[in-house]
Design an enzyme around this catalytic site. Structure first.
Site, PDB file in Angstrom:
ATOM      1  N   ASP A 127     -54.360 -94.607   0.238  1.00 28.68           N
ATOM      2  CA  ASP A 127     -53.236 -93.681   0.129  1.00 28.68           C
ATOM      3  C   ASP A 127     -52.868 -93.355  -1.323  1.00 28.68           C
ATOM      4  OD1 ASP A 127     -50.972 -92.242   0.464  1.00 28.68           O
ATOM      5  OD2 ASP A 127     -49.821 -93.793   1.475  1.00 28.68           O
ATOM      6  N   TYR A 227     -41.842 -90.640   7.378  1.00 28.82           N
ATOM      7  CA  TYR A 227     -41.306 -89.649   6.452  1.00 28.82           C
ATOM      8  C   TYR A 227     -39.871 -89.318   6.810  1.00 28.82           C
ATOM      9  CZ  TYR A 227     -45.844 -88.511   4.439  1.00 28.82           C
ATOM     10  OH  TYR A 227     -47.030 -88.566   3.767  1.00 28.82           O
TER      11      TYR A 227
END
Ligand code: NAD
Length: 371
Positions: A127, A227
């Site tokens: 990531d 998120y």
């Protein structure tokens, strides 16, 4: 399979997508690696360092490559000599650089956007958003301390006592957590807020004080993949009131709030800046995405009501050696996890492949871009 590492061309970009360490590992998988001359120079990696681990170093590294690695998306015109259907693996800024993505599709290239890596446990080591945000959170505090005309820690000296700086972190994702930890290490009194209530515990575990709206019930603020979601008007109003009172007492504010695919949420207004003491510092980590702070400008110290407001357009690029080392490992971890020894190339699985793939067979295929 030939892997090419391009020299970054974007202004202010100092990072490189492969290091001698990852080149060596790609070679151990059986890949051929070519590095464009000068690609590592601004990250303190010489051409000779790549050559020493067996990379071909040339101005024409892309020729015949089946995989092209970049930090940012290379100009599609510079990839004309790559193999047909070559993969472009980089931080492609899919929402900001849509024209370039269309050009990759038109050129028959397969563009893989590393910022679309799903937030699942097995992809953590791949990531780039996490690895780069972590460094950004650290640098934001260091830069704020540099701009601040006072010291961070409490000091008791023969000439009198200096009180500890009060630092407030807004947005407690990867960058925010590192900002809290860094400000604490420098001796500041730290508080933090987020719209995701799950962060409260994390703030406390780092020794900082959580500042949260408790009056508006039933709001988690967390959407898919961890998120943040856009908050209701009611929540935003309650948060603004709570935060206004708190900001007025702060010396340092670090803002990190981002919502993918949208402009960054506005967290600090000019009136709130005016309520702060002269000499205070606000670091806006979201300045390149439109900014969390009213009036902030990328790469420029703006002074409003005696408060310094600053943010870099590309914070990880201010730490080129570490940012490159981590970025390069993310790319290696990604490609090596899917390396098929018999085919001598990576073969992606459906979950990660569909998440990161933007273009294929001459078309844009990413649902996040089409939807
Ligand atoms: P991000 O960069 O998307 O956003 C930064 C922070 O700002 C987030 O914590 C967000 O909630 C917050 N924010 C958004 N709007 C706000 C507002 N109006 N006011 C205050 N704060 C606001 O976030 P991130 O750093 O990528 O991390 C988000 C979460 O995802 C974290 O819990 C992180 O640990 C998790 N994560 C998991 C993986 C994985 O499992 N592979 C990878 C990356 C991140």
């Amino acid at each position: 399979m030939k892997i090419a590492v391009v020299k970054e061309r974007a202004e202010g970009e100092t990072r490189v997508a492969a290091t001698p360490e990852t080149v060596k590992k790609f070679k151990a998988l059986g890949a051929e690696v070519a590095v464009e001359s000068g690609a590592g120079a601004s990250a303190s990696i010489a051409d000779a360092d790549y050559a020493a681990v067996g990379a071909e170093v040339s101005a024409d590294a892309v020729r015949g490559a089946g995989i092209v690695l970049g930090v940012q998306g290379p100009d599609p015109a510079a990839l004309a000599a790559a193999a047909p259907g070559a993969w472009v693996v980089a931080g492609l800024d899919p929402f900001g650089q849509r024209g370039r993505i269309d050009a990759y599709a038109a050129a028959g290239l397969e563009a893989l956007a590393m910022e679309f890596m799903p937030r699942i446990t097995r992809a953590q080591s791949m990531d780039i958003l996490s690895s780069q945000s972590n460094l950004s959170g650290y640098k934001a505090v260091i830069e704020a301390a540099n701009l601040y005309g006072r010291a961070f820690p409490m000091m008791m000296t023969a000439a009198g006592t200096i009180s500890a700086a009060k630092a407030f972190v807004m947005g407690v994702g990867v960058a925010g957590l590192q900002a809290i930890a860094t400000a604490r290490r420098l001796g500041a009194q730290v508080s933090a807020t987020d719209v995701r209530s799950a962060t409260k515990e994390q703030i406390v575990s780092l020794g900082a004080k959580p500042i949260f709206v408790e009056s508006v019930a039933g709001i988690e603020g967390e959407g898919a993949g961890g998120y943040a979601t856009e908050m209701s008007e009611e929540y935003q109003k309650a948060q603004a009131e709570l935060v206004s009172g708190h900001i007025a007492k702060q010396d340092i504010v670090i803002t990190t709030a981002l919502i993918p695919g949208r402009a960054a949420p506005r967290l600090i207004s000019d009136a709130q800046i005016a309520s702060m003491k002269a000499g205070s510092v606000i670091f806006d980590l979201a300045v390149a995405q439109g900014g969390n702070v009213e009036g902030s400008k990328a790469d420029e110290v703006v002074v409003r009501h005696g408060v310094k407001i600053f943010g870099y357009s590309n914070t990880p690029a201010t730490l080129p050696a570490d940012a490159s080392a981590l970025f390069a490992r993310n790319l290696y971890n990604f490609l090596s996890a899917f390396w098929d020894k018999e085919q001598g190339q990576p073969v992606l699985d459906a979950e990660i492949g569909e998440a990161v793939r933007l273009t294929q067979g001459g078309k844009v295929v990413s649902p996040r871009l089409l939807g």
